[in-house]
Design an enzyme around this catalytic site. Structure first.
Site, mmCIF file in Angstrom:
data_model
loop_
_atom_site.group_PDB
_atom_site.id
_atom_site.type_symbol
_atom_site.label_atom_id
_atom_site.label_comp_id
_atom_site.label_asym_id
_atom_site.label_seq_id
_atom_site.Cartn_x
_atom_site.Cartn_y
_atom_site.Cartn_z
ATOM 1 C CG ASP A 1 -2.104 0.893 1.087
ATOM 2 O OD1 ASP A 1 -2.303 1.451 -0.012
ATOM 3 O OD2 ASP A 1 -2.834 1.068 2.074
ATOM 4 C CG ASN B 1 -7.460 -2.123 -6.257
ATOM 5 O OD1 ASN B 1 -6.558 -2.898 -5.984
ATOM 6 N ND2 ASN B 1 -7.787 -1.110 -5.463
HETATM 7 C C1 FPP Z 1 -1.637 0.143 -3.507
HETATM 8 O O1 FPP Z 1 -1.260 1.494 -3.534
HETATM 9 C C2 FPP Z 1 -1.153 -0.580 -4.698
HETATM 10 C C3 FPP Z 1 -1.931 -1.133 -5.660
HETATM 11 C C4 FPP Z 1 -3.403 -1.052 -5.607
HETATM 12 C C5 FPP Z 1 -1.391 -1.831 -6.846
HETATM 13 C C6 FPP Z 1 -0.111 -2.623 -6.673
HETATM 14 C C7 FPP Z 1 0.192 -3.357 -7.926
HETATM 15 C C8 FPP Z 1 1.337 -3.269 -8.620
HETATM 16 C C9 FPP Z 1 2.464 -2.464 -8.163
HETATM 17 C C10 FPP Z 1 1.512 -3.949 -9.950
HETATM 18 C C11 FPP Z 1 1.645 -5.419 -9.748
HETATM 19 C C12 FPP Z 1 2.542 -6.041 -10.705
HETATM 20 C C13 FPP Z 1 2.568 -7.363 -10.971
HETATM 21 C C14 FPP Z 1 3.724 -7.922 -11.652
HETATM 22 C C15 FPP Z 1 1.456 -8.270 -10.583
HETATM 23 P P1 FPP Z 1 -2.389 2.610 -3.667
HETATM 24 O O2 FPP Z 1 -2.516 2.968 -5.098
HETATM 25 O O3 FPP Z 1 -3.639 2.134 -3.009
HETATM 26 O O4 FPP Z 1 -1.729 3.799 -2.856
HETATM 27 P P2 FPP Z 1 -2.463 4.908 -1.988
HETATM 28 O O5 FPP Z 1 -3.139 4.200 -0.857
HETATM 29 O O6 FPP Z 1 -1.335 5.776 -1.533
HETATM 30 O O7 FPP Z 1 -3.427 5.613 -2.880
#
Ligand code: FPP
Length: 250
Positions: free
Chosen positions: A22, A70
């Site tokens: 996160d 998401n």
């Molecule tokens: C959370 O941060 C992260 C995600 C929802 C996505 C994570 C996925 C990847 C990095 C790509 C995965 C790659 C592969 C190879 C499967 P957020 O966007 O919720 O952050 P925030 O809470 O600060 O808004």
């Protein structure tokens, strides 16, 4: 870091670590960039986590990459995440083979765009005989949905006389979850200071230790992973027993 690494008790390691990655959006915003910049920079943290898990001989690592919720994000962000997943999996395949990493996926994979589904299926097939570490991506994953699906599967079997109600126990339930081939989670790490489990592996985390860190996912490095393992090792897992019973059995 090496000194911290040496303080790890190799006989008391978690076998299955699950991570809620996160803070990508906040990390990008703090740098005056778009959210997707955070997701792109998340890949280094994934690589570091896989490498340290492998060095420590932790056999199962499960990453929450995309939740059922998401899908409600802006289309540009969803598309970027899907493309990032496809390009990363393709690019990293030689590394997966070299490092003996088996790729696995859990979630409602039918909801993924066809190129993501096909790439994933291809990588899972090509890495299926690897055995150093099982790296599972939770994609379009929601734990309640998983449990609802499991209940439906079991009900169908009961209705079709393939299963007796009295036979239903936690083992039978485990074997019908997306995670049928994974052990229970021992340690769950969540980055970015949020202290929730957000519909992630609810059944599988029944006895997991939970570790929360303020570090945003794109800043997460091997040393942060090591800190989580050391914290885990300082806890006493009692599984409902008393402290004295645990000490006698150690
Ligand atoms: C959370 O941060 C992260 C995600 C929802 C996505 C994570 C996925 C990847 C990095 C790509 C995965 C790659 C592969 C190879 C499967 P957020 O966007 O919720 O952050 P925030 O809470 O600060 O808004």
């Amino acid at each position: 870091m090496n000194e911290r690494l040496r303080s790890i008790n190799l006989h008391k390691k978690p076998n299955h670590v699950a991570v809620i990655m996160d803070g990508n959006g906040r990390w990008a915003k703090s740098k005056g960039m778009q959210r997707v910049f955070g997701h792109k920079n998340a890949l280094t943290s994934i690589r570091e986590s896989v490498d340290i898990a492998s060095e420590l001989d932790i056999q199962y690592l499960t990453l929450y990459a995309f939740s059922t919720e998401n899908w409600n994000r802006p289309k540009l962000e969803v598309d970027t995440l899907m493309n990032l997943m496809v390009s990363t999996l393709k690019k990293e395949l030689p590394e997966f083979m070299k490092k003996n990493i088996k790729i696995n996926a859990i979630g409602n994979l039918n909801q993924l765009p066809s190129n993501a589904r096909n790439t994933l299926a291809d990588i899972i097939k090509k890495t299926k005989n690897n055995e150093k570490i099982t790296l599972t991506f939770a994609l379009s994953y929601g734990s309640r949905e998983e449990i609802v699906n499991t209940i439906k599967k079991l009900c169908k079997k009961v209705v079709n006389n393939q299963l007796k109600i009295e036979k239903i126990d936690d083992k039978i339930i485990n074997s019908h979850l997306y995670t049928f081939n994974l052990p229970d989670v021992d340690l769950m790490i969540r980055t970015s200071g949020e202290q929730r489990i957000s519909n992630f592996l609810l059944w599988q985390m029944a006895y997991a230790e939970l570790y929360f860190t303020e570090v945003l996912w794109p800043d997460f490095r091997k040393e942060h992973f090591i800190n989580a393992i050391i914290d885990y090792q300082n806890r006493e897992r009692r599984f409902g027993k008393t402290s004295e019973q645990i000490k006698v059995n150690e």
